[in-house]
Design an enzyme around this catalytic site. Structure first.
Site, PDB file in Angstrom:
ATOM      1  N   ARG A   1       0.650  -1.143  -0.212  1.00  0.00           N
ATOM      2  CA  ARG A   1       0.045  -0.155   0.093  1.00  0.00           C
ATOM      3  C   ARG A   1       0.946   1.180   0.099  1.00  0.00           C
ATOM      4  O   ARG A   1       0.381   2.325  -0.021  1.00  0.00           O
ATOM      5  CB  ARG A   1      -0.881  -0.003   1.254  1.00  0.00           C
ATOM      6  CG  ARG A   1      -2.228  -0.252   1.001  1.00  0.00           C
ATOM      7  CD  ARG A   1      -2.837  -0.366   2.300  1.00  0.00           C
ATOM      8  NE  ARG A   1      -4.350   0.072   2.287  1.00  0.00           N
ATOM      9  CZ  ARG A   1      -5.273  -0.719   2.324  1.00  0.00           C
ATOM     10  NH1 ARG A   1      -4.990  -2.041   2.143  1.00  0.00           N
ATOM     11  NH2 ARG A   1      -6.558  -0.520   2.470  1.00  0.00           N
TER      12      ARG A   1
ATOM     13  N   ARG B   1     -22.018  -1.791   2.624  1.00  0.00           N
ATOM     14  CA  ARG B   1     -21.279  -2.781   3.368  1.00  0.00           C
ATOM     15  C   ARG B   1     -21.455  -2.613   5.061  1.00  0.00           C
ATOM     16  O   ARG B   1     -21.627  -3.394   5.949  1.00  0.00           O
ATOM     17  CB  ARG B   1     -19.814  -2.961   3.012  1.00  0.00           C
ATOM     18  CG  ARG B   1     -19.388  -4.167   3.585  1.00  0.00           C
ATOM     19  CD  ARG B   1     -17.985  -4.614   3.207  1.00  0.00           C
ATOM     20  NE  ARG B   1     -17.044  -3.139   3.274  1.00  0.00           N
ATOM     21  CZ  ARG B   1     -15.845  -3.213   2.963  1.00  0.00           C
ATOM     22  NH1 ARG B   1     -15.261  -4.206   2.263  1.00  0.00           N
ATOM     23  NH2 ARG B   1     -15.117  -2.045   3.109  1.00  0.00           N
TER      24      ARG B   1
ATOM     25  N   ARG C   1     -17.440  -3.319  10.261  1.00  0.00           N
ATOM     26  CA  ARG C   1     -16.237  -2.503  10.417  1.00  0.00           C
ATOM     27  C   ARG C   1     -16.323  -1.109  10.580  1.00  0.00           C
ATOM     28  O   ARG C   1     -17.140  -0.355  10.002  1.00  0.00           O
ATOM     29  CB  ARG C   1     -15.776  -2.870   8.808  1.00  0.00           C
ATOM     30  CG  ARG C   1     -14.799  -3.853   8.484  1.00  0.00           C
ATOM     31  CD  ARG C   1     -14.314  -4.300   6.967  1.00  0.00           C
ATOM     32  NE  ARG C   1     -13.360  -3.418   6.758  1.00  0.00           N
ATOM     33  CZ  ARG C   1     -12.874  -3.266   5.530  1.00  0.00           C
ATOM     34  NH1 ARG C   1     -12.813  -4.217   4.810  1.00  0.00           N
ATOM     35  NH2 ARG C   1     -11.985  -2.290   5.220  1.00  0.00           N
TER      36      ARG C   1
ATOM     37  N   ARG D   1      -9.764   7.376   3.685  1.00  0.00           N
ATOM     38  CA  ARG D   1      -9.409   6.118   2.877  1.00  0.00           C
ATOM     39  C   ARG D   1      -8.852   6.369   1.443  1.00  0.00           C
ATOM     40  O   ARG D   1      -8.166   5.935   1.047  1.00  0.00           O
ATOM     41  CB  ARG D   1     -10.343   4.750   3.328  1.00  0.00           C
ATOM     42  CG  ARG D   1     -10.221   4.348   4.632  1.00  0.00           C
ATOM     43  CD  ARG D   1     -11.268   3.571   5.262  1.00  0.00           C
ATOM     44  NE  ARG D   1     -11.305   2.188   4.292  1.00  0.00           N
ATOM     45  CZ  ARG D   1     -12.440   1.389   4.210  1.00  0.00           C
ATOM     46  NH1 ARG D   1     -13.893   1.998   4.828  1.00  0.00           N
ATOM     47  NH2 ARG D   1     -12.589   0.275   3.403  1.00  0.00           N
TER      48      ARG D   1
HETATM   49  P1  AP5 Z   1     -14.831  -5.944  -1.168  1.00  0.00           P
HETATM   50  O1  AP5 Z   1     -14.691  -6.984  -1.941  1.00  0.00           O
HETATM   51  O2  AP5 Z   1     -14.871  -5.825   0.212  1.00  0.00           O
HETATM   52  O3  AP5 Z   1     -13.823  -4.529  -1.571  1.00  0.00           O
HETATM   53  P2  AP5 Z   1     -12.317  -4.219  -1.141  1.00  0.00           P
HETATM   54  O4  AP5 Z   1     -11.499  -3.931  -2.035  1.00  0.00           O
HETATM   55  O5  AP5 Z   1     -11.624  -5.638  -0.340  1.00  0.00           O
HETATM   56  O6  AP5 Z   1     -12.452  -3.417  -0.005  1.00  0.00           O
HETATM   57  P3  AP5 Z   1     -11.981  -2.995   1.376  1.00  0.00           P
HETATM   58  O7  AP5 Z   1     -12.697  -2.048   2.034  1.00  0.00           O
HETATM   59  O8  AP5 Z   1     -11.655  -4.286   2.055  1.00  0.00           O
HETATM   60  O9  AP5 Z   1     -10.613  -2.281   0.940  1.00  0.00           O
HETATM   61  P4  AP5 Z   1      -9.722  -1.537   1.736  1.00  0.00           P
HETATM   62  O10 AP5 Z   1      -8.440  -1.877   1.059  1.00  0.00           O
HETATM   63  O11 AP5 Z   1     -10.036  -0.380   2.396  1.00  0.00           O
HETATM   64  O12 AP5 Z   1      -9.679  -2.508   3.323  1.00  0.00           O
HETATM   65  P5  AP5 Z   1      -8.387  -3.357   4.026  1.00  0.00           P
HETATM   66  O13 AP5 Z   1      -9.162  -4.182   4.723  1.00  0.00           O
HETATM   67  O14 AP5 Z   1      -7.399  -3.720   3.122  1.00  0.00           O
HETATM   68  O15 AP5 Z   1     -16.256  -4.910  -1.531  1.00  0.00           O
HETATM   69  C1  AP5 Z   1     -16.639  -3.833  -1.097  1.00  0.00           C
HETATM   70  C2  AP5 Z   1     -18.242  -3.899  -1.136  1.00  0.00           C
HETATM   71  O16 AP5 Z   1     -18.711  -4.001  -2.401  1.00  0.00           O
HETATM   72  C3  AP5 Z   1     -18.847  -5.324  -0.553  1.00  0.00           C
HETATM   73  O17 AP5 Z   1     -19.859  -5.164   0.290  1.00  0.00           O
HETATM   74  C4  AP5 Z   1     -18.954  -6.244  -1.659  1.00  0.00           C
HETATM   75  O18 AP5 Z   1     -20.141  -7.155  -1.656  1.00  0.00           O
HETATM   76  C5  AP5 Z   1     -19.451  -4.986  -2.711  1.00  0.00           C
HETATM   77  N1  AP5 Z   1     -19.050  -5.299  -4.154  1.00  0.00           N
HETATM   78  C6  AP5 Z   1     -17.889  -6.124  -4.410  1.00  0.00           C
HETATM   79  N2  AP5 Z   1     -17.947  -6.133  -5.701  1.00  0.00           N
HETATM   80  C7  AP5 Z   1     -19.029  -5.555  -6.353  1.00  0.00           C
HETATM   81  C8  AP5 Z   1     -19.540  -5.399  -7.730  1.00  0.00           C
HETATM   82  N3  AP5 Z   1     -18.939  -5.887  -8.612  1.00  0.00           N
HETATM   83  N4  AP5 Z   1     -20.848  -4.860  -7.764  1.00  0.00           N
HETATM   84  C9  AP5 Z   1     -21.463  -4.218  -6.595  1.00  0.00           C
HETATM   85  N5  AP5 Z   1     -21.100  -4.449  -5.275  1.00  0.00           N
HETATM   86  C10 AP5 Z   1     -19.685  -5.158  -5.272  1.00  0.00           C
HETATM   87  O19 AP5 Z   1      -7.758  -2.303   5.077  1.00  0.00           O
HETATM   88  C11 AP5 Z   1      -8.561  -1.713   5.749  1.00  0.00           C
HETATM   89  C12 AP5 Z   1      -7.640  -0.889   6.706  1.00  0.00           C
HETATM   90  O20 AP5 Z   1      -6.594  -1.772   7.304  1.00  0.00           O
HETATM   91  C13 AP5 Z   1      -6.925   0.182   5.920  1.00  0.00           C
HETATM   92  O21 AP5 Z   1      -7.675   1.589   5.957  1.00  0.00           O
HETATM   93  C14 AP5 Z   1      -5.405   0.514   7.014  1.00  0.00           C
HETATM   94  O22 AP5 Z   1      -5.740   1.273   8.135  1.00  0.00           O
HETATM   95  C15 AP5 Z   1      -5.126  -0.890   7.348  1.00  0.00           C
HETATM   96  N6  AP5 Z   1      -4.396  -1.644   6.417  1.00  0.00           N
HETATM   97  C16 AP5 Z   1      -4.547  -2.705   5.554  1.00  0.00           C
HETATM   98  N7  AP5 Z   1      -3.756  -3.107   4.932  1.00  0.00           N
HETATM   99  C17 AP5 Z   1      -2.684  -2.080   5.224  1.00  0.00           C
HETATM  100  C18 AP5 Z   1      -1.467  -2.104   4.701  1.00  0.00           C
HETATM  101  N8  AP5 Z   1      -0.673  -2.968   3.536  1.00  0.00           N
HETATM  102  N9  AP5 Z   1      -0.505  -1.084   5.176  1.00  0.00           N
HETATM  103  C19 AP5 Z   1      -1.078  -0.361   6.063  1.00  0.00           C
HETATM  104  N10 AP5 Z   1      -2.157  -0.380   6.476  1.00  0.00           N
HETATM  105  C20 AP5 Z   1      -3.069  -1.433   6.227  1.00  0.00           C
HETATM  106 MG    MG Z   2     -10.983  -6.039   1.295  1.00  0.00          MG
END
Ligand code: AP5
Ligand code: MG
Length: 191
Positions: free
Chosen positions: A89, A128, A134, A146
């Site tokens: 990221r 969601r 969340r 974000r």
């Molecule tokens: P979903 O599949 O959940 O999307 P996603 O891309 O996984 O979204 P996230 O919110 O999980 O991404 P993120 O990157 O912010 O979170 P992460 O957990 O990595 O789909 C989203 C929604 O849409 C769902 O309800 C789904 O059903 C729906 N949907 C999917 N496809 C669809 C379609 N085609 N049409 C309609 N609806 C659809 O990170 C969270 C936090 O953790 C970060 O903010 C940060 O604080 C920390 N973090 C995580 N990784 C790191 C890292 N590498 N470095 C630093 N901090 C980190």
């Molecule tokens: Mg995700």
């Protein structure tokens, strides 16, 4: 070994598509968001530290996340590939990942970037929030934060891999199965 980064902004569908990809290809799914949420639910020290950043929509410090990924890669020797979701990221995380994979005599094959308009991302997060529990989904200012962190810090990851000609951008809007088919086509063309 085939290693893939599923790249895209918050709500772009990385988690949704990852589930289908691991079922089809048997990749080891490595979602740093999921790993961090599991640390939080186990109330570990790392989890409590991470939560303060996540609740504000900020990134958890690189060293914490890289350490977690290092441990996960070492614990999964012998898998036929990793699917990285939500990692790397930052440019520093991308360089660290390249070095880690290199030390295991492997590398990133392709970065598949899901392209979804901002209004749709917000709509998906709002929807969601009703069921995910969340804390970072519920608040509009955190959703916007974000997305701005993605633009300011995470887009650099795509630039990093573009320099090696490894990035393919795919339409992330539309039916989940249609998007899945286009992702599979890119993998099958390279595997
Ligand atoms: P979903 O599949 O959940 O999307 P996603 O891309 O996984 O979204 P996230 O919110 O999980 O991404 P993120 O990157 O912010 O979170 P992460 O957990 O990595 O789909 C989203 C929604 O849409 C769902 O309800 C789904 O059903 C729906 N949907 C999917 N496809 C669809 C379609 N085609 N049409 C309609 N609806 C659809 O990170 C969270 C936090 O953790 C970060 O903010 C940060 O604080 C920390 N973090 C995580 N990784 C790191 C890292 N590498 N470095 C630093 N901090 C980190
Ligand atoms: Mg995700």
């Amino acid at each position: 070994m085939f290693n893939l980064i599923l790249f895209g902004p918050p709500g772009s569908g990385k988690g949704t598509q990852s589930e289908k990809l691991i079922a089809k290809y048997g990749f080891k799914h490595l979602s740093t968001g999921d790993l961090l949420r599991s640390e939080i639910s186990n109330q570990t020290k790392l989890g409590m530290e991470a939560k303060s950043f996540m609740d504000k929509g900020q990134l958890v410090p690189d060293a914490v996340v890289i350490g977690m990924v290092d441990a996960a890669i070492s614990a999964n020797k012998g898998v036929n590939g990793f699917l990285f979701d939500g990692f790397p990221r930052t440019k520093a995380q991308a360089i660290a990942l390249d070095n880690l994979l290199d030390s295991h005599a492997t590398a990133i094959n392709v970065v598949l970037a899901l392209d979804v308009p901002e209004e749709e991302l917000i709509a998906r997060m709002i929807n969601r929030a009703k069921t995910s529990g969340r804390t970072d989904d519920a608040d509009e200012s955190v959703q916007k934060k974000r997305i701005s962190v993605y633009k300011n810090e995470t887009l650099a990851v795509a630039e990093h891999y573009s320099a090696f000609d490894k990035v393919v951008t795919l339409n992330g809007l539309g039916e989940i199965d249609t998007i899945f088919t286009s992702i599979c086509a890119e993998i099958d063309a390279r595997a």
